[in-house]
Enzyme design. Structure first.
Site, PDB file in Angstrom:
ATOM      1  N   LYS A  63     -49.908 -29.086  21.806  1.00 27.13           N
ATOM      2  CA  LYS A  63     -48.344 -28.862  22.136  1.00 27.13           C
ATOM      3  C   LYS A  63     -48.451 -28.738  23.426  1.00 27.13           C
ATOM      4  CE  LYS A  63     -45.524 -25.778  23.158  1.00 27.13           C
ATOM      5  NZ  LYS A  63     -44.691 -26.187  24.323  1.00 27.13           N
ATOM      6  N   GLU A 110     -56.534 -18.087  27.677  1.00 31.50           N
ATOM      7  CA  GLU A 110     -56.979 -18.176  29.121  1.00 31.50           C
ATOM      8  C   GLU A 110     -55.506 -17.605  29.674  1.00 31.50           C
ATOM      9  OE1 GLU A 110     -59.619 -18.485  30.858  1.00 31.50           O
ATOM     10  OE2 GLU A 110     -60.985 -19.432  29.063  1.00 31.50           O
ATOM     11  N   CYS A 136     -53.380 -20.042  38.298  1.00 29.96           N
ATOM     12  CA  CYS A 136     -53.800 -18.906  37.612  1.00 29.96           C
ATOM     13  C   CYS A 136     -54.810 -18.116  38.580  1.00 29.96           C
ATOM     14  CB  CYS A 136     -54.604 -19.161  36.270  1.00 29.96           C
ATOM     15  SG  CYS A 136     -55.595 -20.265  36.208  1.00 29.96           S
ATOM     16  N   GLU A 183     -48.335 -10.439  38.154  1.00 27.89           N
ATOM     17  CA  GLU A 183     -48.424 -11.699  38.358  1.00 27.89           C
ATOM     18  C   GLU A 183     -46.941 -12.421  38.912  1.00 27.89           C
ATOM     19  OE1 GLU A 183     -49.378 -14.939  35.321  1.00 27.89           O
ATOM     20  OE2 GLU A 183     -50.815 -15.484  36.786  1.00 27.89           O
TER      21      GLU A 183
HETATM   22  P1  NAD Z   1     -46.453 -19.665  28.945  1.00 26.04           P
HETATM   23  O1  NAD Z   1     -47.129 -18.576  28.375  1.00 26.04           O
HETATM   24  O2  NAD Z   1     -45.016 -19.369  29.296  1.00 26.04           O
HETATM   25  O3  NAD Z   1     -46.422 -20.958  28.268  1.00 26.04           O
HETATM   26  C1  NAD Z   1     -47.692 -21.523  28.063  1.00 26.04           C
HETATM   27  C2  NAD Z   1     -47.381 -22.671  26.463  1.00 26.04           C
HETATM   28  O4  NAD Z   1     -47.262 -21.737  25.663  1.00 26.04           O
HETATM   29  C3  NAD Z   1     -46.307 -23.567  27.004  1.00 26.04           C
HETATM   30  O5  NAD Z   1     -46.660 -24.706  26.121  1.00 26.04           O
HETATM   31  C4  NAD Z   1     -45.191 -22.848  26.008  1.00 26.04           C
HETATM   32  O6  NAD Z   1     -44.500 -23.768  25.351  1.00 26.04           O
HETATM   33  C5  NAD Z   1     -46.042 -22.165  24.918  1.00 26.04           C
HETATM   34  N1  NAD Z   1     -45.597 -20.972  24.074  1.00 26.04           N
HETATM   35  C6  NAD Z   1     -44.520 -20.242  24.622  1.00 26.04           C
HETATM   36  N2  NAD Z   1     -44.533 -19.226  23.615  1.00 26.04           N
HETATM   37  C7  NAD Z   1     -44.835 -19.500  22.835  1.00 26.04           C
HETATM   38  C8  NAD Z   1     -45.202 -18.785  21.243  1.00 26.04           C
HETATM   39  N3  NAD Z   1     -44.582 -17.839  21.202  1.00 26.04           N
HETATM   40  N4  NAD Z   1     -46.116 -19.321  20.609  1.00 26.04           N
HETATM   41  C9  NAD Z   1     -46.967 -20.193  21.073  1.00 26.04           C
HETATM   42  N5  NAD Z   1     -46.869 -21.043  22.159  1.00 26.04           N
HETATM   43  C10 NAD Z   1     -45.847 -20.636  23.029  1.00 26.04           C
HETATM   44  O7  NAD Z   1     -46.942 -19.969  30.324  1.00 26.04           O
HETATM   45  P2  NAD Z   1     -46.716 -20.939  31.592  1.00 26.04           P
HETATM   46  O8  NAD Z   1     -45.462 -20.590  32.358  1.00 26.04           O
HETATM   47  O9  NAD Z   1     -46.533 -22.250  31.223  1.00 26.04           O
HETATM   48  O10 NAD Z   1     -47.694 -20.964  32.494  1.00 26.04           O
HETATM   49  C11 NAD Z   1     -48.226 -19.906  33.305  1.00 26.04           C
HETATM   50  C12 NAD Z   1     -49.168 -18.982  33.010  1.00 26.04           C
HETATM   51  O11 NAD Z   1     -50.363 -19.481  32.593  1.00 26.04           O
HETATM   52  C13 NAD Z   1     -49.636 -17.971  34.019  1.00 26.04           C
HETATM   53  O12 NAD Z   1     -49.695 -16.641  33.597  1.00 26.04           O
HETATM   54  C14 NAD Z   1     -50.940 -18.453  34.426  1.00 26.04           C
HETATM   55  O13 NAD Z   1     -51.701 -17.527  35.207  1.00 26.04           O
HETATM   56  C15 NAD Z   1     -51.296 -18.811  33.505  1.00 26.04           C
HETATM   57  N6  NAD Z   1     -52.454 -19.782  33.449  1.00 26.04           N
HETATM   58  C16 NAD Z   1     -53.744 -19.347  33.368  1.00 26.04           C
HETATM   59  C17 NAD Z   1     -55.063 -20.102  33.164  1.00 26.04           C
HETATM   60  C18 NAD Z   1     -56.312 -19.808  32.937  1.00 26.04           C
HETATM   61  O14 NAD Z   1     -57.056 -20.635  32.823  1.00 26.04           O
HETATM   62  N7  NAD Z   1     -56.451 -18.680  32.875  1.00 26.04           N
HETATM   63  C19 NAD Z   1     -54.777 -21.491  34.039  1.00 26.04           C
HETATM   64  C20 NAD Z   1     -53.551 -22.024  34.192  1.00 26.04           C
HETATM   65  C21 NAD Z   1     -52.416 -21.128  34.087  1.00 26.04           C
END
Ligand code: NAD
Length: 494
Positions: free
Chosen positions: A169, A244, A278, A379
């Site tokens: 997804k 993550e 991140c 963040e």
């Molecule tokens: P997000 O949490 O909004 O979305 C991430 C994914 O989760 C998307 O595909 C989204 O559609 C899905 N999602 C949203 N709600 C959901 C639910 N209720 N159930 C299941 N899936 C759901 O994050 P984002 O805005 O896409 O990404 C930014 C975040 O990701 C930042 O916090 C960043 O630090 C983090 N990040 C972490 C790493 C790491 O390796 N630690 C790497 C990259 C990004």
């Protein structure tokens, strides 16, 4: 399109959503807004495909990955160009994102001829024993948009080489890149059903995947808030969940630092990918003796950055992902001002000329920030960084550790003693010495402490633990019933 059981198909609900170019606001494609019914189909296909895929010898599974890596390498320039359009990062960094996927895929393909277990002597005669890694089944892969080719590879390559099948997804902001990723897997010869893609939104597709009874493993990268929701949804079925999450990464600049180097490291870490990594450095903790000079140099560098579309060569800073992101970043500028921090530069969207149509925010630096302020705790995920003056090394470490996240940290110093203390005392999963907070290589574990995750790691050998379960095997060739731990005449208690 969705990709289910080896076929490219429309979503069952008939609704679609648009992928938008952050640099221009134009639409780059329409994708199915899938439903739980699509997830059911994809999981059924992955479950069916698992029966055979788990029995394909690991070195043969790896051959598909070697071909996949070669295809990505062939397409590197086109993929980087597409990424600069669909996601917005500057092309040089987009090429790095693609390169990371090549590196990870090759590294994990190598596991096809390793996947080491352990053999160990038995306490009984004529008995052999070992432990081996076993595939688990269907893995639900949920990814963010900020590394739209790299992060799917971090999850899908190890899942496949370990013998699992996948329902993917992708993030709703980068569906076209996800589609390209899977088209290349298909071209590499992956059997039907082994990887399936269901496009759509988190609350619809993501939640349906997380709560599906036939998906025993969820690997998720995204925000802390969503990570908590995923954990709740997976708890009832005791799923294996790999998270993550976010970061609030700090660079420490000590009084003996090479300031030229520190400035380079901070600019790259705070403003690269417009701060949407991140591992971005959203805090710079600076010894008071060098604070004034560092602040001056950083502001000059930020003000010299050229904003523009990621695909234009002269661009230093691309757009952020979408309009909501601009609003969130700007709300933190207002918070910082109210908290009493000094806005040194930036602090507003950039709208001049061609930037008007896109989602641009000026590189923003706050000075005189206190470690407890919200802009130094939460963040922001944009091109904003906070300069925090400190009196000495110990205060710097305390400030660095005083946040809920623990992903990456960095220290600039020439002093080997303080460098080693920092490596020991900074509470993060990754620490760099004399480099910025970004730049992980694929063969070392990647991930963080505290609320950055739940104890797992991506990349390196550590990633294999997410996608396999250990099985211990005992083979008795003594021809009689030997009982471990039980005293006998031959083996009396010591
Ligand atoms: P997000 O949490 O909004 O979305 C991430 C994914 O989760 C998307 O595909 C989204 O559609 C899905 N999602 C949203 N709600 C959901 C639910 N209720 N159930 C299941 N899936 C759901 O994050 P984002 O805005 O896409 O990404 C930014 C975040 O990701 C930042 O916090 C960043 O630090 C983090 N990040 C972490 C790493 C790491 O390796 N630690 C790497 C990259 C990004």
């Amino acid at each position: 399109m969705n990709y289910i059981g080896g076929e490219w198909v429309e979503g069952s609900g008939g609704e679609t959503f648009a992928s938008v170019v952050p640099a221009t606001g134009e639409t780059i494609g329409e994708f199915p807004r899938s439903t739980a019914a699509d997830v059911d189909r994809a999981v059924a296909a992955a479950k069916e495909a698992w029966r055979d895929w788990r029995l394909v010898p690991a070195p043969k599974r790896a051959e598909v990955l070697y071909r996949f890596a070669a295809l990505i390498a062939e397409q590197k320039d086109d993929l980087a160009d597409l990424m600069s359009r669909e996601m917005g990062k500057v092309k040089l960094e987009a090429a790095g994102d693609v390169q990371e996927a090549i590196d990870m895929t090759l590294y994990m393909a190598g596991e096809g001829r390793r996947l080491f277990g352990h053999t160990t002597p038995s306490e009984l005669p004529n008995k052999f024993q070992m432990s081996v890694r076993m595939p688990i089944g269907v893995v639900g892969v949920i990814t963010p948009w900020n590394f739209p080719i790299a992060i799917p590879s971090w999850k899908i390559a190890p899942a496949l080489v370990c013998g699992n099948t996948v329902v993917f997804k992708p993030a709703e902001d980068t569906p076209l890149l996800a589609q390209r990723f899977v088209e290349l897997l298909e071209e590499a010869g992956l059997p039907a059903g082994v990887v399936n893609v269901v496009q759509g939104f988190g609350e619809e597709v993501g939640e349906a995947l997380v709560s599906h009874p036939d998906v025993p493993v969820i690997t998720f990268t995204g925000s802390r808030e969503t990570g908590v929701r995923v954990t709740h949804a997976a708890a009832e079925q005791l799923k294996l969940v790999h998270l993550e999450l976010g970061g609030k990464n700090a660079i420490l600049v000590l009084d003996d630092a090479d300031l030229d180097l520190a400035v380079e490291g901070i600019v790259w870490s705070a403003f690269g990918t417009s701060g949407q990594r991140c591992t971005a450095a959203s805090r710079v903790i600076v010894h008071e003796q060098v604070y004034g000079e560092l602040q001056e140099r950083l502001v000059a560098r930020a003000e010299g950055m050229r904003l523009g579309p990621g695909w234009e060569e002269e661009t230093d800073l691309g757009p952020v992902i979408n309009r909501a992101s601009i609003e969130k970043i700007h709300s933190y500028t207002e918070i910082g001002k109210k908290e009493g921090a000094t806005l040194l530069t930036g602090g507003e969207p950039a709208r001049e000329g061609e930037l008007e149509q896109g989602f641009y925010y000026r590189p923003t630096i706050f000075g005189d920030v206190e470690a407890g302020m919200r802009i130094a705790q939460e963040e922001i995920f944009g091109p904003t960084t906070a300069l925090i003056p400190v009196k000495d090394f110990d205060e710097a470490i305390r400030a660095a550790n005083g946040v809920e996240y623990g992903l990456s940290s960095a220290i600039f110093t020439q002093d080997v003693n303080r460098a080693f203390r920092a490596m020991r005392d900074l509470d993060t999963g990754i620490t760099y010495v004399n480099a910025g907070t970004t730049g992980a290589e694929v063969h070392l574990p990647f991930g963080g402490t505290k609320h950055t995750g739940n104890g797992h790691r991506e990349a390196g050998q550590a990633a294999l633990d997410v996608f396999t379960e250990w099985k211990s095997l005992y083979i008795d060739y003594s021809g009689k019933l030997q009982r471990a731990q039980i005293d006998t005449e031959e083996h009396p208690a010591p």
